[in-house]
Motif scaffolding. Structure first.
Motif, PDB file in Angstrom:
ATOM      1  N   ALA A 199      19.023  26.051   8.767  1.00  0.00           N
ATOM      2  CA  ALA A 199      18.778  27.493   8.762  1.00  0.00           C
ATOM      3  C   ALA A 199      19.588  28.134   7.649  1.00  0.00           C
ATOM      4  O   ALA A 199      20.737  27.749   7.400  1.00  0.00           O
ATOM      5  CB  ALA A 199      19.142  28.110  10.108  1.00  0.00           C
ATOM      6  N   ASP A 200      18.975  29.113   6.980  1.00  0.00           N
ATOM      7  CA  ASP A 200      19.636  29.869   5.913  1.00  0.00           C
ATOM      8  C   ASP A 200      19.502  31.354   6.191  1.00  0.00           C
ATOM      9  O   ASP A 200      18.428  31.831   6.571  1.00  0.00           O
ATOM     10  CB  ASP A 200      18.989  29.561   4.556  1.00  0.00           C
ATOM     11  CG  ASP A 200      19.195  28.122   4.129  1.00  0.00           C
ATOM     12  OD1 ASP A 200      20.301  27.804   3.693  1.00  0.00           O
ATOM     13  OD2 ASP A 200      18.236  27.339   4.239  1.00  0.00           O
ATOM     14  N   HIS A 201      20.600  32.074   6.022  1.00  0.00           N
ATOM     15  CA  HIS A 201      20.607  33.516   6.231  1.00  0.00           C
ATOM     16  C   HIS A 201      21.725  34.108   5.386  1.00  0.00           C
ATOM     17  O   HIS A 201      22.777  33.484   5.233  1.00  0.00           O
ATOM     18  CB  HIS A 201      20.826  33.849   7.715  1.00  0.00           C
ATOM     19  CG  HIS A 201      20.728  35.312   8.032  1.00  0.00           C
ATOM     20  ND1 HIS A 201      21.790  36.169   7.895  1.00  0.00           N
ATOM     21  CD2 HIS A 201      19.685  36.064   8.466  1.00  0.00           C
ATOM     22  CE1 HIS A 201      21.408  37.395   8.241  1.00  0.00           C
ATOM     23  NE2 HIS A 201      20.153  37.358   8.591  1.00  0.00           N
ATOM     24  N   PRO A 202      21.531  35.297   4.805  1.00  0.00           N
ATOM     25  CA  PRO A 202      22.598  35.899   4.001  1.00  0.00           C
ATOM     26  C   PRO A 202      23.916  36.049   4.743  1.00  0.00           C
ATOM     27  O   PRO A 202      24.980  36.051   4.138  1.00  0.00           O
ATOM     28  CB  PRO A 202      22.012  37.271   3.622  1.00  0.00           C
ATOM     29  CG  PRO A 202      20.543  37.106   3.703  1.00  0.00           C
ATOM     30  CD  PRO A 202      20.300  36.116   4.808  1.00  0.00           C
ATOM     31  N   ASN A 203      23.849  36.166   6.074  1.00  0.00           N
ATOM     32  CA  ASN A 203      25.073  36.333   6.860  1.00  0.00           C
ATOM     33  C   ASN A 203      25.728  35.018   7.248  1.00  0.00           C
ATOM     34  O   ASN A 203      26.834  35.021   7.780  1.00  0.00           O
ATOM     35  CB  ASN A 203      24.784  37.146   8.127  1.00  0.00           C
ATOM     36  CG  ASN A 203      24.462  38.593   7.817  1.00  0.00           C
ATOM     37  OD1 ASN A 203      24.940  39.133   6.824  1.00  0.00           O
ATOM     38  ND2 ASN A 203      23.657  39.223   8.643  1.00  0.00           N
ATOM     39  N   PHE A 204      25.032  33.887   7.038  1.00  0.00           N
ATOM     40  CA  PHE A 204      25.657  32.604   7.298  1.00  0.00           C
ATOM     41  C   PHE A 204      26.664  32.315   6.196  1.00  0.00           C
ATOM     42  O   PHE A 204      26.423  32.599   5.020  1.00  0.00           O
ATOM     43  CB  PHE A 204      24.621  31.478   7.326  1.00  0.00           C
ATOM     44  CG  PHE A 204      23.739  31.481   8.543  1.00  0.00           C
ATOM     45  CD1 PHE A 204      23.970  32.341   9.597  1.00  0.00           C
ATOM     46  CD2 PHE A 204      22.655  30.622   8.635  1.00  0.00           C
ATOM     47  CE1 PHE A 204      23.158  32.351  10.711  1.00  0.00           C
ATOM     48  CE2 PHE A 204      21.838  30.617   9.743  1.00  0.00           C
ATOM     49  CZ  PHE A 204      22.080  31.490  10.786  1.00  0.00           C
ATOM     50  N   ASP A 205      27.805  31.732   6.549  1.00  0.00           N
ATOM     51  CA  ASP A 205      28.783  31.353   5.537  1.00  0.00           C
ATOM     52  C   ASP A 205      28.201  30.303   4.599  1.00  0.00           C
ATOM     53  O   ASP A 205      28.384  30.339   3.390  1.00  0.00           O
ATOM     54  CB  ASP A 205      30.055  30.821   6.205  1.00  0.00           C
ATOM     55  CG  ASP A 205      30.751  31.917   7.019  1.00  0.00           C
ATOM     56  OD1 ASP A 205      30.593  33.098   6.669  1.00  0.00           O
ATOM     57  OD2 ASP A 205      31.436  31.579   7.998  1.00  0.00           O
TER      58      ASP A 205
END
Length: 390
Positions: free
Chosen positions: A95-101
């Motif tokens: 999973a990729d998200h701007p809020n993931f480190d």
């Protein structure tokens, strides 16, 4: 592909939130039957994208997730009484998200096996299963389940089961920002249930009813709790969930008309059994957003290719605070559905029309988030099947 507007909360004058979802799901399965053996291979690929945009809040970000699932399974039918099942399973998720480190990922590999037994007189039936799993190369606790069914009378069946439970936190539980909690522990505990099932015919009337009582003791129960500005998952040291559920159905065939009447009920107590502090007001209280009472009734008429039905749901009080001093009121929803099946050459068609919340009930599932009033949904499902010459 879905594109939808998200309504404002009751605390907002207006809202501009919008969510767009793009999902791709591909699955395939290969099966080989050979004498007493059955072999199966399954592969699935899921790709999901979620774009959330809220111009008022100044939020616009995209979440992407992928899952690749592969499973191999074999079944041996030793004789009329004994059969064995064993196989392996692997799930790789990212999973990729701007809020993931960083890009989050999990790789789960498992081995499983089971044994099924059916007595010669078909009164006894049992199944025992076991599973061992590795998460990113690290072994997780061994889990198992065992169940027994006994036919007391021709119309009465008694059932029981017992299992060990172990659940790993999801990627969202661990890494979502804001709110993700990398310190979460896996859930683990034990679950058991007993039940009775009645099935009998009275002329043209077919009657089925099942009642089940269950109890689950889970340590490190994972629950998302509301905070001042966002929700966050937490572990509850010990939760005892128990209850009684029932499902009853009456079916009657009158010529070409089939009549079905059903009733489902649930009584659930899910309480915190261990205090986190000296004066913990959540001790022995119902978990938030878990109704103690809920149920539904349904009625359906089918004539040839046409089906018409009505369903009525009831959801009881749901507490919104851990000390059970704040709550959402109960609500009832009614809905109609109409289905019609047709066929055009080799294509079978299912036409559907639904009228949801037909009584235009005002209700909330989450606090301060109103749900839609009366709504309509229509669709068509097409199925194409061309058998081989074999």
């Amino acid at each position: 592909h879905t594109d939808r507007n998200i309504p404002p909360t009751l605390l907002q004058d207006q809202g501009s939130a919008q969510q767009e979802d793009q999902n791709l799901r591909l699955t395939t399965e290969w099966t080989k039957d050979r004498d007493r053996w059955t072999h199966q291979l399954r592969v699935a690929y899921f790709q999901e994208g979620l774009l959330f945009d809220d111009s008022i809040a100044g939020i616009s970000d995209l979440t992407r997730a992928q899952q690749l699932i592969a499973e191999g399974e074999s079944r041996l039918r030793l004789n009329a009484s004994h059969s064995f099942n064993f196989g392996l399973h692997n799930t790789f998720a990212t999973a990729d998200h701007p809020n993931f480190d960083n890009s989050a990922q999990q790789n789960r590999f498992a081995l499983f096996a089971s044994h099924s037994f059916l007595s010669i007189n078909k009164k006894w039936q049992s199944q025992v299963s076991a599973r061992t799993e590795w998460l990113d190369g690290t072994a997780v606790p061994f889990t198992f389940s065992a169940g027994v069914d006994y036919r007391v009378l021709s119309w009465l069946m008694a059932k029981s089961s017992f299992s060990r439970v172990y659940r790993i936190p999801t990627l969202n539980d661990l890494y979502w920002r804001p709110g993700g909690n990398t310190d979460l522990l896996p859930e683990e505990g034990y679950s058991g249930e007993i039940g009775l099932m009645v099935h009998d015919r009275f002329g043209k009337l077919d009657f089925t009813s099942e009642v089940t009582a269950y109890s689950r003791n889970i340590d490190n129960w994972i629950i998302w709790m509301p905070g001042l500005s966002f929700w966050q998952p937490q572990n509850i040291a010990s939760v005892w969930s128990r209850g009684i559920e029932s499902n009853t159905q009456v079916k009657m065939q009158l010529g070409k008309v089939s009549f079905t009447l059903g009733l489902t009920t649930n009584y659930v107590l899910s309480t915190n059994r261990e205090a986190s502090s000296t004066n913990d007001q959540a001790l022995n209280k119902q978990l938030i957003y878990t109704p103690i009472y809920n149920g539904s009734g349904r009625i359906n008429l089918q004539y040839k290719k046409l089906s018409v039905g009505y369903r009525h749901n009831y959801v009881g009080y749901r507490y919104t605070s851990t000390d059970n001093t704040q709550f959402l009121p109960p609500y009832q929803l009614g809905g109609f559905h109409f289905n019609y099946r047709s066929r055009i050459k080799k294509v079978s068609c299912l036409w559907t029309l639904q009228i949801n919340n037909v009584w235009d009930t005002s209700y909330q599932v989450l606090s301060n988030r109103p749900m839609p009033g009366i709504q309509f949904m229509g669709g068509i499902s097409l199925r194409f099947h061309r058998p081989t010459k074999h």
